[in-house]
Design a protein around this motif. Sequence first.
Motif, PDB file in Angstrom:
ATOM      1  N   THR A  86       0.827  -1.202   0.000  1.00 26.62           N
ATOM      2  CA  THR A  86       0.000   0.000   0.000  1.00 26.62           C
ATOM      3  C   THR A  86       0.864   1.255   0.000  1.00 26.62           C
ATOM      4  O   THR A  86       0.578   2.218  -0.714  1.00 26.62           O
ATOM      5  N   ARG A  87       1.924   1.249   0.792  1.00 20.17           N
ATOM      6  CA  ARG A  87       2.829   2.408   0.804  1.00 20.17           C
ATOM      7  C   ARG A  87       3.475   2.616  -0.555  1.00 20.17           C
ATOM      8  O   ARG A  87       3.660   3.752  -0.991  1.00 20.17           O
ATOM      9  N   SER A  88       3.837   1.521  -1.225  1.00 17.11           N
ATOM     10  CA  SER A  88       4.451   1.676  -2.540  1.00 17.11           C
ATOM     11  C   SER A  88       3.438   2.156  -3.572  1.00 17.11           C
ATOM     12  O   SER A  88       3.787   2.882  -4.503  1.00 17.11           O
ATOM     13  N   LEU A  89       2.172   1.768  -3.437  1.00 21.64           N
ATOM     14  CA  LEU A  89       1.135   2.231  -4.364  1.00 21.64           C
ATOM     15  C   LEU A  89       0.901   3.720  -4.256  1.00 21.64           C
ATOM     16  O   LEU A  89       0.733   4.422  -5.251  1.00 21.64           O
ATOM     17  N   TYR A  90       0.863   4.230  -3.037  1.00 22.10           N
ATOM     18  CA  TYR A  90       0.537   5.627  -2.809  1.00 22.10           C
ATOM     19  C   TYR A  90       1.757   6.480  -2.486  1.00 22.10           C
ATOM     20  O   TYR A  90       1.634   7.569  -1.953  1.00 22.10           O
ATOM     21  N   SER A  91       2.918   6.001  -2.840  1.00 25.18           N
ATOM     22  CA  SER A  91       4.140   6.740  -2.581  1.00 25.18           C
ATOM     23  C   SER A  91       4.230   7.941  -3.511  1.00 25.18           C
ATOM     24  O   SER A  91       3.864   7.869  -4.678  1.00 25.18           O
ATOM     25  N   LYS A 142       6.984   9.228  -4.451  1.00 26.19           N
ATOM     26  CA  LYS A 142       8.247   9.159  -5.180  1.00 26.19           C
ATOM     27  C   LYS A 142       8.054   8.773  -6.631  1.00 26.19           C
ATOM     28  O   LYS A 142       8.754   9.244  -7.502  1.00 26.19           O
ATOM     29  N   SER A 143       7.120   7.891  -6.928  1.00 26.97           N
ATOM     30  CA  SER A 143       7.002   7.401  -8.289  1.00 26.97           C
ATOM     31  C   SER A 143       5.736   7.837  -9.001  1.00 26.97           C
ATOM     32  O   SER A 143       5.709   7.898 -10.213  1.00 26.97           O
ATOM     33  N   PHE A 144       4.664   8.162  -8.275  1.00 31.34           N
ATOM     34  CA  PHE A 144       3.405   8.505  -8.916  1.00 31.34           C
ATOM     35  C   PHE A 144       2.804   9.738  -8.257  1.00 31.34           C
ATOM     36  O   PHE A 144       3.121  10.073  -7.128  1.00 31.34           O
ATOM     37  N   SER A 145       1.907  10.356  -8.978  1.00 28.16           N
ATOM     38  CA  SER A 145       1.194  11.490  -8.416  1.00 28.16           C
ATOM     39  C   SER A 145       0.209  10.993  -7.368  1.00 28.16           C
ATOM     40  O   SER A 145      -0.602  10.122  -7.648  1.00 28.16           O
ATOM     41  N   PRO A 146       0.230  11.527  -6.157  1.00 28.35           N
ATOM     42  CA  PRO A 146      -0.648  11.024  -5.109  1.00 28.35           C
ATOM     43  C   PRO A 146      -2.111  11.383  -5.334  1.00 28.35           C
ATOM     44  O   PRO A 146      -2.983  10.796  -4.735  1.00 28.35           O
ATOM     45  N   ALA A 147      -2.415  12.337  -6.216  1.00 25.78           N
ATOM     46  CA  ALA A 147      -3.788  12.751  -6.429  1.00 25.78           C
ATOM     47  C   ALA A 147      -4.535  11.832  -7.390  1.00 25.78           C
ATOM     48  O   ALA A 147      -5.728  11.972  -7.575  1.00 25.78           O
TER      49      ALA A 147
END
Length: 113
Positions: free
Chosen positions: A17-22, A24-29
């Motif tokens: 879950t942390r890697s999905l919503y990180s 660092k790699s993707f826009s959190p919005a």
Amino acid sequence: MDRTDTEKRRRALLAQTRSLYSEKSFSPAVHPRYRNAYNSLYGDGEDRESSGLFGLRVILCCLLFIGFVMMDNYDITVADVSSSQITEAVEEGVDVRTVWQEIQSLTGQEEAP
């Protein structure tokens, strides 16, 4: 034994879950369901890193221009080159073939076919 397996599973799910919503790699919005569509429209975020280099280039160009203006206003020569010599060099056309031949003659290499 059963308790440690569930704890490991929870930790793995938390890391996922942390890697999905990180950030660092993707826009959190952007919801993960729409991430591929967002990336196809706006890119993966690699453009943001190159913008830092653009800013550095702009700053370097501004510094060089300020240096040239100071050379011109105060009649300063840097490495035995004046601002008028720089202006003449920019105004004249440069033939790459003749420059290449001059470099080869200085290094003692033969001409390329």
